[in-house]
Design an enzyme around this catalytic site. Structure first.
Site, PDB file in Angstrom:
ATOM      1  CG  HIS A  13     -11.513  68.639  16.958  1.00 57.58           C
ATOM      2  ND1 HIS A  13     -12.147  68.384  18.151  1.00 57.58           N
ATOM      3  CD2 HIS A  13     -11.976  67.710  16.081  1.00 57.58           C
ATOM      4  CE1 HIS A  13     -12.944  67.341  18.015  1.00 57.58           C
ATOM      5  NE2 HIS A  13     -12.865  66.917  16.761  1.00 57.58           N
ATOM      6  CB  SER A  22      -0.363  99.188  17.178  1.00 55.47           C
ATOM      7  OG  SER A  22       0.511  99.465  18.255  1.00 55.47           O
ATOM      8  CE  LYS A  30      -0.706  93.853  16.192  1.00 56.76           C
ATOM      9  NZ  LYS A  30      -0.739  94.058  17.637  1.00 56.76           N
ATOM     10  CD  GLU A  51      -9.265  92.311  18.221  1.00 56.27           C
ATOM     11  OE1 GLU A  51      -8.987  92.919  19.261  1.00 56.27           O
ATOM     12  OE2 GLU A  51      -8.494  92.241  17.256  1.00 56.27           O
TER      13      GLU A  51
END
Ligand code: ARG
Length: 461
Positions: free
Chosen positions: A157, A278, A284, A291
């Site tokens: 979980h 970024s 970043k 992704e």
């Protein structure tokens, strides 16, 4: 397009829009090698069976070999205006050999020809994807070997659950990928059956020798029903399904990497060459590769769906709907290869940060089960031990301490059975070492697991 091959039957030119709509050359040109390979086998057999003259068969084979060499070298460009790769190769052969070239298509239809070409094409792509899958497994094993004692929290979980090692964690993916490799091998096995000789749908009146073509092209069997031979696309669906499962595994792994490289976890650091920045936020460092793999998984699932839906309403035998098989299955194959090729070096260069994993493992009471087990080993029933440990955890949370730092008096206040040795029993190292049942995280077991995976990789079928 003045000379359509079916011009005899028609009184008008086909509308340009229909020609464009109908054409598959933009996506089937990539099968030129397989188309020529299949035609060489077919022409050889036609010559051997006396269906065409030996000398003509030889000329066709030589002509096809030249065409192949010319396409390979770039001397011959595939005509984008051709209807499909089959028509292009045949037309080119006829251009070079004249009437002899026109004999190649004896006892054959494009329906069994295309079924053959896709099988040959996918057969070699399955080999490529299998090799890539194997190198990914090897990369994982290397990481595992370096992290046999790197303690991290195991989760259920997404809550810290029990201590494991990073080696144990990544080896789970090695197991999934081994199954993917097996599924690819199964798919290749069922795919390796010869459709050629099925003709348009009802085989042929010529005395062809399908067994010979089977041998020439390295198939295991000959398809037993000509209708099935031309209209079966199960092999595309099976492959797309095996690839979807493989992508699902890559996507889960990617999702974990996205989490692990976040500041909240910081279990790993991606190499600068495999992360992106970024355009606005200078701090970043984004895990775009992982992704994109998650995103591209959707594409491959989509391809599987395209194929399943495309086939569900087509009556026997061939229907033009089936031309849509190629964009879908080729996209799935290309996508999986692209993802594997990027994921492997990304994983290989990623830096593991054991201190952060250890720190995360030290919070969250992941040794609570072991604390209960300690009492069980002293003779207490597990349910009672579970309850006492639960109370201990609640007390620790209240005081802002951990089971490791809770004084022994506090333990004994709740249960007399606790002794100083409890600290050793609940140390994370002990917790991992003691989980030495088959398949467990104890380093000795993970070493066995690594050996098992290596032995599976060695026996290539
Ligand atoms: N380009 C076609 C395909 O990909 C080849 C088979 C054409 N057959 C036919 N009867 N029109 O399926």
């Amino acid at each position: 397009m003045a000379d359509m091959m079916w011009a005899g039957r028609f009184s008008k030119q086909v509308d340009d829009r229909v020609n464009d709509f109908n054409s598959s050359i933009s996506f089937d040109a990539r099968m030129y090698r397989q188309d020529i390979q299949g035609s060489i086998a077919h022409a050889t057999m036609l010559g051997e069976c006396g269906i065409i003259d030996r000398s003509e068969s030889e000329a066709i084979v030589a002509g096809l070999q030249e065409i192949l060499a010319d396409i390979d070298s770039g001397k011959l460009q595939i005509d984008p205006a051709a209807e499909d790769i089959h028509m292009f190769v045949e037309a080119e052969l006829t251009k070079r050999l004249g009437a002899t070239g026109k004999r190649l298509h004896t006892a054959r239809s494009r329906n069994d020809q295309v079924a053959l070409d896709i099988r040959l094409y996918l057969r070699s792509e399955i080999e490529n994807i299998t090799s890539l899958t194997e190198s990914l497994i090897e990369t994982i094993l290397k990481i595992a070997e370096n992290n046999l004692t790197t303690i991290m929290p195991g989760y259920t979980h997404l809550q810290r659950a029990q201590p494991i090692t990073f080696a144990h964690h990544v080896c789970a993916y090695a197991q999934m990928l081994l199954r993917d490799r097996e599924r690819l091998a199964d798919t290749a096995g069922r795919m390796n059956v010869l459709p050629l000789g099925s003709g348009a749908l009802a085989s042929t009146t010529y005395p062809i020798n399908r067994q010979r073509v089977k041998e020439l092209l390295g198939f295991d069997e000959v398809m037993q029903n000509s209708l099935d031979g031309v209209s079966d696309r199960d092999f595309c669906i099976e492959l797309a399904s095996a690839l979807s499962i493989l992508m699902m595994h890559l996507s889960r792994f990617s999702e974990e990497i996205v989490m692990w490289c976040s500041w909240e976890f910081k279990f790993i650091e991606l190499d600068d060459a495999f992360a992106t920045g970024s355009s606005i936020m200078p701090q970043k460092k984004n895990p775009d590769v992982t992704e994109l793999i998650r995103g591209k998984t959707a594409r491959v699932y989509g391809d599987l769906n395209t194929l399943l839906t495309m086939m569900k309403g087509t009556p026997l035998a061939y229907n033009k709907d089936m031309q849509e098989d190629k964009p879908a299955i080729f996209d799935a194959v290309d996508t999986v290869k692209l993802c594997l090729k990027t994921f492997i070096p990304m994983l290989d260069t990623m830096r593991v940060i054991p201190e952060n994993m250890r720190r995360a493992a030290a919070g969250g009471f992941i040794n609570a089960t072991d604390c209960a087990d300690y009492l069980v080993k002293k003779g207490m029933p597990f349910r009672d031990a579970y309850k006492i440990t639960g109370t201990l955890v609640a007390r620790c949370i209240e005081k802002g301490v951990t089971l490791e730092t809770l004084p022994i008096e506090q333990y004994r206040e709740l249960c007399e059975a606790f002794d100083e040795d409890v600290y050793n029993a609940i140390s994370l190292e002990t917790c991992v070492m003691q989980r030495k049942a088959e398949g467990g995280p104890a380093p000795e077991r993970v070493k066995e697991q690594i050996e098992y995976v290596k032995s599976k990789l060695r026996d290539r079928t």
